[in-house]
Design an enzyme around this catalytic site. Structure first.
Site, mmCIF file in Angstrom:
data_model
loop_
_atom_site.group_PDB
_atom_site.id
_atom_site.type_symbol
_atom_site.label_atom_id
_atom_site.label_comp_id
_atom_site.label_asym_id
_atom_site.label_seq_id
_atom_site.Cartn_x
_atom_site.Cartn_y
_atom_site.Cartn_z
ATOM 1 C CE LYS A 173 44.319 45.097 54.152
ATOM 2 N NZ LYS A 173 44.401 45.139 52.678
ATOM 3 C CB THR A 204 35.068 49.576 49.587
ATOM 4 O OG1 THR A 204 34.273 48.391 49.347
ATOM 5 C CG2 THR A 204 34.347 50.456 50.599
ATOM 6 N N GLY A 206 38.974 48.275 45.359
ATOM 7 C CA GLY A 206 40.382 48.628 45.285
ATOM 8 C C GLY A 206 40.976 49.227 46.540
ATOM 9 C CB THR A 207 39.813 49.644 50.050
ATOM 10 O OG1 THR A 207 39.283 48.306 50.128
ATOM 11 C CG2 THR A 207 38.682 50.619 49.834
ATOM 12 N N GLY A 208 42.194 47.715 49.225
ATOM 13 C CA GLY A 208 43.410 47.003 49.619
ATOM 14 C C GLY A 208 44.586 47.346 48.734
ATOM 15 C CB CYS A 209 44.853 47.719 45.042
ATOM 16 S SG CYS A 209 44.123 46.150 44.554
#
Length: 276
Positions: A173, A204, A206-209
């Site tokens: 990412k 942002t 929690g974007t990865g989750c």
């Protein structure tokens, strides 16, 4: 109905972890289940406490899920100790789990560390080789590939090294050292860019989750890896574009941006219904 399982930590503020995964899976049309690895005391400004479950209890959770409502996909997020990682790996092999998405969470958006150093090696030796796809950000890719990533060419090389090491697809990412919203999918010796526009939203959390859960949801529904990544990326972009603004730090996204109907209205001060 297709099903997906999140194995991750709980976020008391609701923006990341288990809570974000449930919201994302629901919004993407699958039935969400959870196996909680830890409770965290956290909000948009940081993590103040972590309380792990025991390996025995995590095993019980996983047995309960796989012997009743079998998940069509599994997303793995925050796992902070070696013992818990080993349990997860054993159970995934025991039940022959499919469509395993591993988000190698090391540090929260707020900068708080979420995994011990010894657990990183266990993650690499026990769990990552079982995955269908890994979703590292740039700092995580640097750790896994053991190299600096400061250019697109280095991003490709890092993804290649990770993919060949763990024999799985890798979604590297962008958006950290590289000032863009472009993600790189590397699998089967080939790579593909997924281009996106940078959304000027400071919230942002929690974007990865969310991205990894959306990928798992789409794999559960039978989409190809490429299409699952594309749909997940589109979903997170729209969730960011909704510009939800909650909390004093890096706030959460609006997972429910596409949910409409009579159950999502609220009453304002004038006692008239308005959109939630």
């Amino acid at each position: 109905m297709r099903t997906a399982l999140s194995i991750a930590g709980s976020d008391s503020s609701g923006g990341a972890g288990i809570q974000a995964d449930i919201k994302t899976m629901t919004a993407n049309g699958v039935y969400a289940m959870t196996a909680i690895t830890a409770l965290t005391a956290q909000n948009t400004t940081g993590v103040t406490g972590i309380m792990e479950v025991t390996p025995e209890f995590l095993a019980q959770q996983l047995d309960s899920i796989f012997t009743d409502i079998r998940p069509d996909a599994v997303k793995i997020g925050m796992v902070s100790s070696s013992a818990l990682i080993q349990v997860i790996a054993e159970k995934l092999k025991e039940y022959k789990a499919e469509n395993i998405v591993v988000d190698p969470v090391r540090v929260a958006t707020s900068g708080s560390k979420l995994i011990s150093d010894d657990a990183i090696e266990t993650l690499k030796t026990c769990l990552m080789p079982l995955s269908s796809i890994l979703t590292p950000n740039i700092p995580e890719a640097e750790v896994l590939a053991e190299m600096k990533v400061e250019t697109e060419e280095e991003m490709i090389l890092a993804a290649k090294k990770i993919s060949e090491t763990f024999h799985c697809a890798v979604l590297c990412k962008g958006g950290h050292q590289l000032n863009d919203a472009n993600d790189l999918l590397y699998r089967d010796g080939e790579y593909k860019w997924f281009y996106g526009k940078r959304i000027q939203n400071p919230n942002t959390h929690g974007t990865g989750c969310t991205l990894s859960s959306a990928i798992a949801s789409n794999l559960a529904k039978g989409y190809s890896m490429d299409e699952s990544v594309k749909r997940a990326k589109d979903y997170i972009s729209e969730a960011l574009e909704a510009m939800l603004d909650l909390g004093k730090g890096s706030g959460p996204m609006k997972h429910c941006f596409n949910i409409t109907g009579k159950y999502v209205t609220c009453v304002n001060d004038d006692s008239k219904e308005e959109e939630a």
